[in-house]
Design an enzyme around this catalytic site. Sequence first.
Site, PDB file in Angstrom:
ATOM      1  N   PHE A 111       0.810  -1.228   0.000  1.00 23.57           N
ATOM      2  CA  PHE A 111       0.000   0.000   0.000  1.00 23.57           C
ATOM      3  C   PHE A 111       0.835   1.266   0.000  1.00 23.57           C
ATOM      4  O   PHE A 111       0.392   2.329  -0.431  1.00 23.57           O
ATOM      5  CB  PHE A 111      -0.975  -0.006   1.186  1.00 23.57           C
ATOM      6  N   LYS A 112       2.084   1.159   0.461  1.00 25.70           N
ATOM      7  CA  LYS A 112       2.943   2.343   0.520  1.00 25.70           C
ATOM      8  C   LYS A 112       3.184   2.943  -0.871  1.00 25.70           C
ATOM      9  O   LYS A 112       3.492   4.122  -1.010  1.00 25.70           O
ATOM     10  CB  LYS A 112       4.296   1.983   1.151  1.00 25.70           C
ATOM     11  N   ASP A 113       3.032   2.114  -1.907  1.00 27.96           N
ATOM     12  CA  ASP A 113       3.263   2.595  -3.275  1.00 27.96           C
ATOM     13  C   ASP A 113       2.337   3.746  -3.648  1.00 27.96           C
ATOM     14  O   ASP A 113       2.713   4.627  -4.428  1.00 27.96           O
ATOM     15  CB  ASP A 113       3.037   1.468  -4.290  1.00 27.96           C
ATOM     16  N   LEU A 116       4.088   6.629  -2.176  1.00 22.44           N
ATOM     17  CA  LEU A 116       5.514   6.752  -2.485  1.00 22.44           C
ATOM     18  C   LEU A 116       5.814   6.755  -3.976  1.00 22.44           C
ATOM     19  O   LEU A 116       6.983   6.787  -4.372  1.00 22.44           O
ATOM     20  CB  LEU A 116       6.295   5.656  -1.763  1.00 22.44           C
ATOM     21  N   THR A 144       7.640   0.131   3.678  1.00 30.45           N
ATOM     22  CA  THR A 144       7.983   1.515   3.332  1.00 30.45           C
ATOM     23  C   THR A 144       9.344   1.583   2.659  1.00 30.45           C
ATOM     24  O   THR A 144       9.539   2.319   1.693  1.00 30.45           O
ATOM     25  CB  THR A 144       7.985   2.414   4.592  1.00 30.45           C
TER      26      THR A 144
END
Length: 489
Positions: A111-113, A116, A144
Amino acid sequence: MEKYYVSTRDKNRKISPKKAILEGISPEGGLYVWDDLDTISIDLEQICKQSYQENAFTILRPLLMDFSDEELKECIEKAYTNSFSSSDITPIRKVGDIYVLELFHGPTSAFKDVALTLLPQLMKTALKSEDAKAMILTATSGDTGKAALEGFKDVEDIGICVFYPDQKVSQIQYRQMATQKGNNVKVFAVEGNFDDAQSKVKELFMDLDLEKEASQKNILLTSANSINIGRLVPQIVYYFESYKYLVNHHVIQLGDKVSFSVPTGNFGDVLAGYYAYLMGLPVQRFYVASNANHVLTDFLQTGIYDRNREFIQTISPSMDILISSNLERLLYYMSGKDTDFVNACMSSLHQTGRYQIPQELLNKIQSLFGCAYLDDEQTKQGIREVYNKEGVVLDPHSAIGYMTAKQAEERPVVSLATASPYKFSQDVLEALGTSCQEELSAMHSLQKICTDPIPQGLAQLETLPILHKEVISISQMKDVVKQAMEDLL
């Protein structure tokens, strides 16, 4: 309307959004917040008619007020064009009576994509007005790190140091970071756990000696963790996107309330949902789903935050966290933006490892936030149950969110799926009654069970060489950051 962000610990610390993104954390340790957040009212009818990219612009426009329309649109376009395997960016899948929001279709399958891919664009744009370079320091519990490395690799005038707890991430997470290419990336395994690394990173941001050296080199020290508002605010978008799906698929009518179940350790992902709520998203309840390190569950039930407990290494390592940094922002808004109160809580946490909030404030938080936790055995049972009943394979983090959603009284409930099951193939296979000693082999075994193909970025790991092998102590982190600044020049 105020155009500045302030620190959760110092109301007099006023700073523009671009500066806040470049600083990451306030000099005294506070996190940047925007006081007028709860005065925004996003037009839900408009949201339901727009694409993901258009909604990102609509939602981020009032939050990043010193970015021009052209700058913001360009950042969004570069972030979300051809970088996700789903054209929806964050598609929804109905699993039983729960709506699963899949946040793992980006380049690193986590989900960090979502944030980010955008943060590097925002930071690069903000740097243009500074005539400086930036050095990103990021501690990671697993996801992350790779997402930040992938987003910032070879970005001009920006270097990045990622620190992860040695032997405390999955083998896939390790290989993702250890094989990372890029002229500007540094990756270090750290002796200790995530909290040790995260606390040291925060300490380095307040280190006057390091700050002086960075300043002399014209380098800004900043973060890619969700303590950085540039990492946090893009996550607001997918809460509105899930609402759009439910309206457009006639599950709810415009204006109806929705509940969310969010697996979280650092409180950033669920805080983004709370921000969406403050901006007008009709939310009935947020469920904070934790693993065996259930410091957040205890806090939400008792009002006592106490990290003085055993650290448990689990099969959901991205949630193996005892210091939930973003909770500070919730306390700020829920306390009526009381910096003295937040300061007292954070000082107590630093000095004693605990703090307690007043009952009245706890009641206020409990009116919106529920909680639950699952240990490893319950998590495996959840993975097995969902697969047997629905034919869907969930990763351990997503399974915790899903099983917590099943316990909720409200419907509909959107459960956030935060990573591809292929990132945790061995544990998922074990939950499904199969064992495999090697993680890469386990991915192929899981492919025979899972309906989704192995993501391209994970499939490539078998052939990539290990580039980053260094294991350092906490005390060495400052020295390697100094060397990374030299290498950036």
